[in-house]
Write a protein that holds these residues in place. Sequence first.
Motif, PDB file in Angstrom:
ATOM      1  N   GLU A  16       0.613  -1.198  -0.262  1.00  0.00           N
ATOM      2  CA  GLU A  16       0.124   0.011  -0.072  1.00  0.00           C
ATOM      3  C   GLU A  16       0.851   1.257   0.121  1.00  0.00           C
ATOM      4  O   GLU A  16       1.826   1.791   0.812  1.00  0.00           O
ATOM      5  CB  GLU A  16      -0.840  -0.097   1.023  1.00  0.00           C
ATOM      6  N   ARG A  18       1.441   5.170  -0.145  1.00  0.00           N
ATOM      7  CA  ARG A  18       0.548   6.510   0.065  1.00  0.00           C
ATOM      8  C   ARG A  18       1.640   7.679   0.446  1.00  0.00           C
ATOM      9  O   ARG A  18       2.898   7.456   0.388  1.00  0.00           O
ATOM     10  CB  ARG A  18      -0.086   6.507   1.292  1.00  0.00           C
ATOM     11  N   TYR A  19       1.329   8.938   0.410  1.00  0.00           N
ATOM     12  CA  TYR A  19       2.134  10.038   0.488  1.00  0.00           C
ATOM     13  C   TYR A  19       1.696  10.871   1.939  1.00  0.00           C
ATOM     14  O   TYR A  19       0.746  10.973   2.097  1.00  0.00           O
ATOM     15  CB  TYR A  19       2.103  10.911  -0.616  1.00  0.00           C
ATOM     16  N   THR A  20       2.944  11.291   2.457  1.00  0.00           N
ATOM     17  CA  THR A  20       2.402  12.059   3.764  1.00  0.00           C
ATOM     18  C   THR A  20       1.933  13.511   3.140  1.00  0.00           C
ATOM     19  O   THR A  20       2.293  14.097   2.099  1.00  0.00           O
ATOM     20  CB  THR A  20       3.933  12.383   4.504  1.00  0.00           C
ATOM     21  N   THR A  28       5.416   3.207   2.095  1.00  0.00           N
ATOM     22  CA  THR A  28       4.785   2.037   1.496  1.00  0.00           C
ATOM     23  C   THR A  28       4.711   0.907   2.818  1.00  0.00           C
ATOM     24  O   THR A  28       5.596   0.866   3.454  1.00  0.00           O
ATOM     25  CB  THR A  28       5.554   1.340   0.398  1.00  0.00           C
TER      26      THR A  28
END
Length: 129
Positions: A16, A18-20, A28
């Motif tokens: 998975e 995502r970005y901060t 990930t």
Amino acid sequence: MINRVVLVGRLTKDPELRYTPNTATAITNFTLAVNRNFTNQQGENEADFVPIVVWRAKAENAANYLRKGSLCGIDGRLQTRRYETPEGEKRFVTEVIADNVTFLDSKKNNDTQEYYSGFGQEVDEDVPF
């Protein structure tokens, strides 16, 4: 003090990515199933399921090239943290922060029909891993 973890196992599901929110840094998460070196009383191998966290460019590479069932090696450090749920419950999490992720499977790239190892080198599909 030494805090070093080296694991080899298979992903239990797709990573998975995502970005901060503030800095748009890639992160990930995935879980690695690592077999134990012994069998239980029924003669079956048991596994530990270890949460892995990868940051920045390595996080994007892991998300792009790893899939459920992929064999990979992790070199990193153990981290514990705690947080509070919206319901007020305190939770503790232990995870491995990966410094290096090594892709140990050879995967067929459907677009180019070439075979790649985790290092991006072309390999012969008859070579056992």
